[in-house]
Design a protein around this motif. Sequence first.
Motif, PDB file in Angstrom:
ATOM      1  N   LEU A  60       0.410  -0.779  -0.116  1.00 25.65           N
ATOM      2  CA  LEU A  60      -0.237   0.007  -0.146  1.00 25.65           C
ATOM      3  C   LEU A  60       1.149   1.309  -0.224  1.00 25.65           C
ATOM      4  CD1 LEU A  60      -3.024   0.751   0.354  1.00 25.65           C
ATOM      5  CD2 LEU A  60      -3.246   1.077   2.434  1.00 25.65           C
ATOM      6  N   TYR A  61       1.860   0.965   0.365  1.00 29.02           N
ATOM      7  CA  TYR A  61       2.919   2.873   0.186  1.00 29.02           C
ATOM      8  C   TYR A  61       3.943   2.548  -0.566  1.00 29.02           C
ATOM      9  CZ  TYR A  61       6.389   5.495   1.874  1.00 29.02           C
ATOM     10  OH  TYR A  61       7.019   6.068   3.074  1.00 29.02           O
ATOM     11  N   GLY A  62       3.942   1.736  -1.657  1.00 26.26           N
ATOM     12  CA  GLY A  62       4.148   1.777  -2.570  1.00 26.26           C
ATOM     13  C   GLY A  62       3.524   2.023  -3.619  1.00 26.26           C
ATOM     14  N   ILE A  63       2.060   1.562  -3.650  1.00 24.52           N
ATOM     15  CA  ILE A  63       0.505   2.687  -4.263  1.00 24.52           C
ATOM     16  C   ILE A  63       0.544   3.919  -3.457  1.00 24.52           C
ATOM     17  CG2 ILE A  63      -2.022   1.947  -4.914  1.00 24.52           C
ATOM     18  CD1 ILE A  63      -0.848  -0.893  -4.455  1.00 24.52           C
ATOM     19  N   GLN A  64       0.206   3.865  -2.826  1.00 25.20           N
ATOM     20  CA  GLN A  64      -0.341   5.487  -2.294  1.00 25.20           C
ATOM     21  C   GLN A  64       0.477   6.454  -2.728  1.00 25.20           C
ATOM     22  OE1 GLN A  64      -2.974   5.296   1.182  1.00 25.20           O
ATOM     23  NE2 GLN A  64      -4.321   3.637   0.093  1.00 25.20           N
ATOM     24  N   THR A 186      -3.805  -0.714  10.959  1.00 23.96           N
ATOM     25  CA  THR A 186      -4.633  -0.568   9.922  1.00 23.96           C
ATOM     26  C   THR A 186      -6.451   0.192  10.559  1.00 23.96           C
ATOM     27  OG1 THR A 186      -5.202  -3.172  10.303  1.00 23.96           O
ATOM     28  CG2 THR A 186      -7.498  -1.604  10.355  1.00 23.96           C
ATOM     29  N   VAL A 187      -6.288   0.876  11.520  1.00 26.82           N
ATOM     30  CA  VAL A 187      -6.735   2.511  12.255  1.00 26.82           C
ATOM     31  C   VAL A 187      -6.029   3.134  11.688  1.00 26.82           C
ATOM     32  CG1 VAL A 187      -7.480   3.698  13.932  1.00 26.82           C
ATOM     33  CG2 VAL A 187      -7.799   1.563  14.521  1.00 26.82           C
ATOM     34  N   SER A 188      -4.620   3.424  11.961  1.00 26.43           N
ATOM     35  CA  SER A 188      -4.052   4.937  11.184  1.00 26.43           C
ATOM     36  C   SER A 188      -3.744   4.878   9.672  1.00 26.43           C
ATOM     37  CB  SER A 188      -2.928   4.561  11.714  1.00 26.43           C
ATOM     38  OG  SER A 188      -2.684   4.406  13.212  1.00 26.43           O
ATOM     39  N   THR A 189      -4.230   3.617   8.951  1.00 26.37           N
ATOM     40  CA  THR A 189      -3.739   3.795   7.553  1.00 26.37           C
ATOM     41  C   THR A 189      -5.248   5.088   6.679  1.00 26.37           C
ATOM     42  OG1 THR A 189      -5.572   1.902   7.134  1.00 26.37           O
ATOM     43  CG2 THR A 189      -3.295   2.139   7.051  1.00 26.37           C
ATOM     44  N   ALA A 190      -6.162   4.961   8.353  1.00 26.47           N
ATOM     45  CA  ALA A 190      -7.646   5.582   7.402  1.00 26.47           C
ATOM     46  C   ALA A 190      -6.704   7.436   7.273  1.00 26.47           C
ATOM     47  CB  ALA A 190      -8.745   5.904   7.953  1.00 26.47           C
ATOM     48  N   GLY A 191      -5.629   7.390   7.594  1.00 29.26           N
ATOM     49  CA  GLY A 191      -5.311   9.380   7.563  1.00 29.26           C
ATOM     50  C   GLY A 191      -4.806   9.505   6.537  1.00 29.26           C
TER      51      GLY A 191
END
Length: 441
Positions: A60-64, A186-191
């Motif tokens: 997800l880091y590579g994508i976003q 998981t909760v933090s990735t909403a940011g």
Amino acid sequence: MTIMRQLAAPSSSSPTPSPSPPSERPALGVLVRASGGPRYAVALAVDSLGSGLLRPFLLLYGIQVCHLGVVRSGTAMSVGMLAGLSVLPFAGRWIDRGARTAAVAAAMLVRVLGVLVLLAAPLLGGSPLWGFIVAALFLGIGNQCWPPAHAAVVTTLAEPRYRDAALAAGRSLRNAGMGAGALIATVSTAGGTGALRTLAGVTALGYLVAAALVLPMRVRAQQPIRRGVSRVRGGGGLKVLDVANLPYAFCFNVLEVALPAFLVVRLHVAPAWSAGIFVGNTVLVVATQIAVVMWMSRFARRSSLAMSGLVLAVSYLGFWAAGSLGGWGAAAGVAAVSVLYTAGEIMYTGSATALIVASTAPDRIGAALSRFQLSSGIGLAASPALLTALLAQGSGALWVSLALATLLAAAAVLRWAPSERRPGGERPSPPAEDRSPAEDR
């Protein structure tokens, strides 16, 4: 049935040692000391928490954050982590020359470097692709070198009768830490992208703190390797074990790749089912691993490893059978069978490393553990492509192929894997702190 009969009877190639008397589960304080002491336990907890914050979300880091897209991000991760496997033989030789906590700290520090490169990649001019590949390389080196380095530390510090339990305790602690880290992440990735960068920074800090806790311990082996001297017992059997480990290692990506795809693509149920199965697996591993490993200690490790393959194979056939139910019943059946799969996974992880430790001379433990980790790494790298290709051919192609491959591996383990030596053999026992569990019994 043939495997069941073989499990019940000694192998014809070499005498199977008599089972050890049942071991009592050690008290928590004894287990902590056997695992390296409170400082080392805190370092493992911090390291695993940091891993849980980033590892599940690296793609997800590579994508976003790096804006590489799904295909390029996944390919970069695979290239980097496969290249990281090439370091394992050198890490094994370093361990055999006496390194113990230094090797563990190095595995932590190289991941700090990987995260720093990851943070810098989007800020560099041009495409961040190469930065992401280099970051995946460093993270892969650390992730692959950590297991043999940690096992070597426990092998050196723990009394032989506590080694299996100490190794199991380390795995339980690591599963709990990674699960907690993944839940926080998981909760933090909403940011969004800012949250992912923050998670990466906290991960680097966690690795750095863990390394700072481990480095001052300065644990080294008392009998480093001597050039030109080979003291590996059962070398041919260990090579068989490395090869047989390949289908065993597929079990790790069954939970993360095969089951989610099977549930969503073939059974057409909500992704929440695979998430629930993953959480249930983590809880069961953390709660029962030490007890299961201590129960298995009454049996020969080779038999335990072969039996774990049988349990995993039955669970794969169970997934196939549950899928034929259709609808909610199929999803519920898969969830129920996943308990059996978790039992096989615990038996596998609890007996494989212990068998290597028990059948390898102390001054060659690094090479043996690193070869085994290389085998696991190759299996982990190859399994996503193979599992998804098999699933594309049908549910039966996936689960029956997995079951047959694992059964063949279990038969090979039972027939050719090395056995633990007992006192009275031709080889003199090494000092108490370096004896293998089998030699102490």
